[in-house]
Design a protein around this motif. Structure first.
Motif, PDB file in Angstrom:
ATOM      1  N   ALA A  45      14.848   3.456  -9.499  1.00 49.40           N
ATOM      2  CA  ALA A  45      14.554   2.318  -8.376  1.00 49.40           C
ATOM      3  C   ALA A  45      13.087   2.660  -7.754  1.00 49.40           C
ATOM      4  O   ALA A  45      12.370   1.427  -7.593  1.00 49.40           O
ATOM      5  N   TYR A  46      12.620   3.813  -7.708  1.00 50.01           N
ATOM      6  CA  TYR A  46      11.323   4.017  -7.487  1.00 50.01           C
ATOM      7  C   TYR A  46      10.147   3.540  -8.422  1.00 50.01           C
ATOM      8  O   TYR A  46       9.088   2.987  -7.979  1.00 50.01           O
ATOM      9  N   ASN A  47      10.391   3.694  -9.769  1.00 50.29           N
ATOM     10  CA  ASN A  47       9.628   3.054 -10.829  1.00 50.29           C
ATOM     11  C   ASN A  47       9.805   1.467 -10.696  1.00 50.29           C
ATOM     12  O   ASN A  47       8.905   0.970 -10.899  1.00 50.29           O
ATOM     13  N   VAL A  48      11.104   1.135 -10.412  1.00 48.37           N
ATOM     14  CA  VAL A  48      11.043  -0.648 -10.504  1.00 48.37           C
ATOM     15  C   VAL A  48      10.292  -1.087  -9.256  1.00 48.37           C
ATOM     16  O   VAL A  48       9.809  -2.194  -9.519  1.00 48.37           O
ATOM     17  N   VAL A  49      10.307  -0.518  -8.186  1.00 45.48           N
ATOM     18  CA  VAL A  49       9.650  -0.971  -7.085  1.00 45.48           C
ATOM     19  C   VAL A  49       8.243  -1.211  -7.481  1.00 45.48           C
ATOM     20  O   VAL A  49       7.467  -2.434  -7.143  1.00 45.48           O
ATOM     21  N   ASP A  50       7.768  -0.281  -8.045  1.00 48.35           N
ATOM     22  CA  ASP A  50       6.186  -0.560  -8.778  1.00 48.35           C
ATOM     23  C   ASP A  50       6.208  -1.796  -9.425  1.00 48.35           C
ATOM     24  O   ASP A  50       5.032  -2.584  -9.384  1.00 48.35           O
ATOM     25  N   SER A  51       6.830  -1.709 -10.411  1.00 45.61           N
ATOM     26  CA  SER A  51       7.072  -2.793 -11.350  1.00 45.61           C
ATOM     27  C   SER A  51       7.289  -4.211 -10.808  1.00 45.61           C
ATOM     28  O   SER A  51       6.271  -5.203 -11.270  1.00 45.61           O
ATOM     29  N   LEU A  52       8.071  -4.325 -10.020  1.00 50.16           N
ATOM     30  CA  LEU A  52       8.274  -5.521  -9.390  1.00 50.16           C
ATOM     31  C   LEU A  52       7.404  -5.980  -8.494  1.00 50.16           C
ATOM     32  O   LEU A  52       6.830  -7.231  -8.795  1.00 50.16           O
ATOM     33  N   TRP A  53       6.585  -5.276  -7.929  1.00 52.47           N
ATOM     34  CA  TRP A  53       5.556  -5.591  -6.826  1.00 52.47           C
ATOM     35  C   TRP A  53       4.267  -6.067  -7.872  1.00 52.47           C
ATOM     36  O   TRP A  53       3.774  -7.144  -7.480  1.00 52.47           O
TER      37      TRP A  53
ATOM     38  N   ILE B  30       8.134   1.085   0.856  1.00 53.65           N
ATOM     39  CA  ILE B  30       7.601   0.669   2.254  1.00 53.65           C
ATOM     40  C   ILE B  30       5.743   0.660   1.838  1.00 53.65           C
ATOM     41  O   ILE B  30       5.370  -0.416   2.290  1.00 53.65           O
ATOM     42  N   LEU B  31       5.399   1.529   1.208  1.00 51.76           N
ATOM     43  CA  LEU B  31       3.962   1.511   1.126  1.00 51.76           C
ATOM     44  C   LEU B  31       3.434   0.856   0.039  1.00 51.76           C
ATOM     45  O   LEU B  31       2.404   0.227  -0.061  1.00 51.76           O
ATOM     46  N   ASP B  32       4.342   0.463  -1.048  1.00 55.36           N
ATOM     47  CA  ASP B  32       3.679  -0.216  -2.301  1.00 55.36           C
ATOM     48  C   ASP B  32       3.144  -1.839  -1.942  1.00 55.36           C
ATOM     49  O   ASP B  32       2.208  -2.016  -2.078  1.00 55.36           O
ATOM     50  N   PRO B  33       3.911  -2.307  -1.257  1.00 55.83           N
ATOM     51  CA  PRO B  33       3.435  -4.020  -0.909  1.00 55.83           C
ATOM     52  C   PRO B  33       2.109  -3.636   0.036  1.00 55.83           C
ATOM     53  O   PRO B  33       1.347  -4.531  -0.087  1.00 55.83           O
ATOM     54  N   LEU B  34       2.070  -2.641   0.886  1.00 56.03           N
ATOM     55  CA  LEU B  34       1.015  -2.621   1.897  1.00 56.03           C
ATOM     56  C   LEU B  34      -0.294  -2.356   1.163  1.00 56.03           C
ATOM     57  O   LEU B  34      -1.261  -2.822   1.454  1.00 56.03           O
ATOM     58  N   PHE B  35      -0.184  -1.381   0.198  1.00 59.51           N
ATOM     59  CA  PHE B  35      -1.415  -1.029  -0.433  1.00 59.51           C
ATOM     60  C   PHE B  35      -1.784  -2.027  -1.577  1.00 59.51           C
ATOM     61  O   PHE B  35      -3.040  -2.021  -1.821  1.00 59.51           O
ATOM     62  N   ILE B  36      -0.817  -2.438  -2.135  1.00 62.64           N
ATOM     63  CA  ILE B  36      -1.102  -3.539  -3.284  1.00 62.64           C
ATOM     64  C   ILE B  36      -1.951  -4.475  -2.774  1.00 62.64           C
ATOM     65  O   ILE B  36      -2.905  -5.243  -3.328  1.00 62.64           O
ATOM     66  N   ARG B  37      -1.238  -5.132  -1.642  1.00 64.32           N
ATOM     67  CA  ARG B  37      -1.855  -6.278  -0.944  1.00 64.32           C
ATOM     68  C   ARG B  37      -3.575  -6.061  -0.373  1.00 64.32           C
ATOM     69  O   ARG B  37      -4.240  -7.079  -0.520  1.00 64.32           O
TER      70      ARG B  37
ATOM     71  N   ALA C 129      -1.167   2.849  -7.152  1.00 63.16           N
ATOM     72  CA  ALA C 129      -1.244   4.071  -7.536  1.00 63.16           C
ATOM     73  C   ALA C 129      -1.236   5.274  -6.357  1.00 63.16           C
ATOM     74  O   ALA C 129      -0.724   5.969  -6.020  1.00 63.16           O
ATOM     75  N   ILE C 130      -1.975   4.724  -5.255  1.00 62.15           N
ATOM     76  CA  ILE C 130      -2.226   5.550  -3.989  1.00 62.15           C
ATOM     77  C   ILE C 130      -0.962   5.648  -3.318  1.00 62.15           C
ATOM     78  O   ILE C 130      -0.445   6.712  -2.819  1.00 62.15           O
ATOM     79  N   ALA C 131      -0.088   4.465  -3.253  1.00 63.20           N
ATOM     80  CA  ALA C 131       1.135   4.333  -2.896  1.00 63.20           C
ATOM     81  C   ALA C 131       2.106   5.462  -3.564  1.00 63.20           C
ATOM     82  O   ALA C 131       2.872   6.213  -2.638  1.00 63.20           O
TER      83      ALA C 131
END
Length: 445
Positions: A32-40, A179-186, A194-196
């Motif tokens: 799920a951790y890896n999929v979150v990256d991929s989905l976003w 939580i961090l992925d969408p914030l940092f990607i945007r 990568a930072i998230a």
């Protein structure tokens, strides 16, 4: 820390499931951790960014495999010491291997940061994704020591029969990343992903260390460091590292073949890798669990229990993977759409699983016997099996069939054939070793 379960004397089914379920849950949380990256990344940044993530994946897989392999080697020694009821040796192995782990992780980080351009060139990374992949990996590498120590701590805990904490730690890491992925990607684009990842891994490790320190989960006495144990640790860790790394090396090789067929093909191959996790992780979890369980049984000289656990794992693992394989193969096309909305990509993904789908139950059989070999203290034999069917069968066959005009279907066919060969070879090697242990026990009795 006291042993949580007595694998030698307690119920086979209870011990297996009490270890397997938390480990599998932790691995699916990692999925799920890896999929979150991929989905976003796929939905917010598009096909080029997703292809760059796929180009980065072989390096990440190899690094994770090194961490899992080296720490699995430590788990073999700790499990056998516990099974033999030699607590002093177990403490010495833990203290010595921890210092070695920190030094090794730092060395790998420094060397790879300096050689990233060369690594990406060797992987045949497309020009369109080269810079993005380099930026992502240069940030990811800064958190490698956190990844390595997470694998180390969870491997030691499993040796004592504690698999629940691995699941809890991975849950924290996955929630943080979500939580961090969408914030940092945007805010920062591809680099933000990568930072998230870096932040979530570091915070997860801090959570683990604080918890283990306060609860005194395991005893980490640096004064127990034994220089003489380093050779023994390396002797078990190196074959385990190679064993775990070979599939990632194979993936890197296949990625380089697929990369020559355009962004659509490489994006599709990236998606198959994400979906395959559903089918690979249960088999990997059984491998890891059997390493610890059979390690304790081997330390206690109980070959009868080794055989019971192996047969039970083969039955349960085979049933589980059959059900999962049917689901993934049947729904490959709509599952592909979760990552990228492209009919061309979905067609490649569906074709992959239609060809390879029959191999996942066989892969589970292979992992059961590899876990048994590792637990018996034969990681070198497991390593040689991996070299045989990945390096000598899958990779050359994929190259030959691809260049013979079969294209992507040729690569996928090579993957299926390697699964068939692997299960046969692993069965023969594992059965032979189990029989030798039983004969040795009979002579002692």
């Amino acid at each position: 820390m006291e042993t949580k379960m007595d694998f030698v004397n307690e119920s086979t089914g209870r011990c297996f499931w009490m270890m397997f379920l938390p480990v599998m849950a932790a691995m699916f949380l990692n999925m799920a951790y890896n999929v979150v990256d991929s989905l976003w990344i796929g939905n917010l940044l598009g096909e080029r960014a997703y292809a760059a993530l796929t180009s980065s994946t072989p390096v990440i897989l190899i690094l994770n495999s090194i961490a899992m392999g080296a720490t699995n080697g430590v788990a073999i020694l700790v499990s056998q010491a516990i099974g033999a009821k030699d607590r002093k040796k177990a403490d010495g192995i833990i203290a010595t291997s921890l210092i070695v782990a920190v030094a090794f992780a730092l060395l790998v980080t420094i060397l790879l940061e300096l050689s990233l351009p060369m690594v990406l060139h060797v992987l045949n990374t497309p020009k369109e994704t080269w810079q993005l992949a380099k930026e992502y990996l240069s940030i990811y590498l800064l958190g490698y020591i956190a990844v390595y120590l997470y694998c180390y701590l969870t491997a030691v805990l499993r040796s004592f029969g504690n698999a629940v904490f691995q699941m809890a730690a991975m849950l924290v890491c996955t929630m943080l990343n979500a939580i961090l992925d969408p914030l940092f990607i945007r805010r920062m684009g591809f680099r933000g992903a990568a930072i998230a990842t870096l932040l979530s891994q570091t915070i997860c490790l801090a959570f683990m260390v604080i918890y283990m320190y306060r609860k005194k989960v395991i005893r980490l006495h640096i004064q127990e460091f034994r220089k003489g144990l380093i050779g023994e640790i390396i002797a078990k860790a190196v074959p385990s590292v190679i064993q775990q790394s070979i599939p990632a090396i194979s993936t890197a090789f296949l990625t380089s073949l697929v990369s020559s067929m355009g962004l659509c093909a490489i994006a599709a191959y990236g998606i198959t890798g994400k979906l395959e996790i559903i089918l690979f992780y249960p088999a990997m979890a059984i491998n890891m669990v059997l390493t610890n369980i059979i390690g304790q049984c081997a330390g206690a000289k109980r070959s009868d229990r080794e055989k019971e656990y192996l047969i039970y794992a083969l039955k349960m693992g085979g049933i589980l993977l059959l059900l999962l394989s049917v689901g993934v193969v049947g729904f490959a096309r709509p599952l592909s759409g979760l990552f990228l909305r492209s009919e061309d990509v979905a067609g490649i993904v569906a074709g992959y699983f239609l060809i390879v789908g029959a191999g996942y139950v066989l892969n589970t059989v292979t992992n059961c016997f590899l876990g048994a070999l590792n637990g018996l203290g034969r990681p070198f034999k497991s390593m040689m099996l991996m070299v045989f069917y990945y390096i000598l069968v899958r990779m050359p066959l994929a190259w030959i069939l691809n260049h013979a005009g079969w294209g992507l279907d040729g690569i996928w066919t090579a993957v299926l054939i390697s699964h068939i060969v692997a299960s046969i070879a692993a069965f023969y090697a594992g059965y032979t070793e189990i029989r030798k242990e039983a004969e040795a026990s009979a002579i002692i009795d």
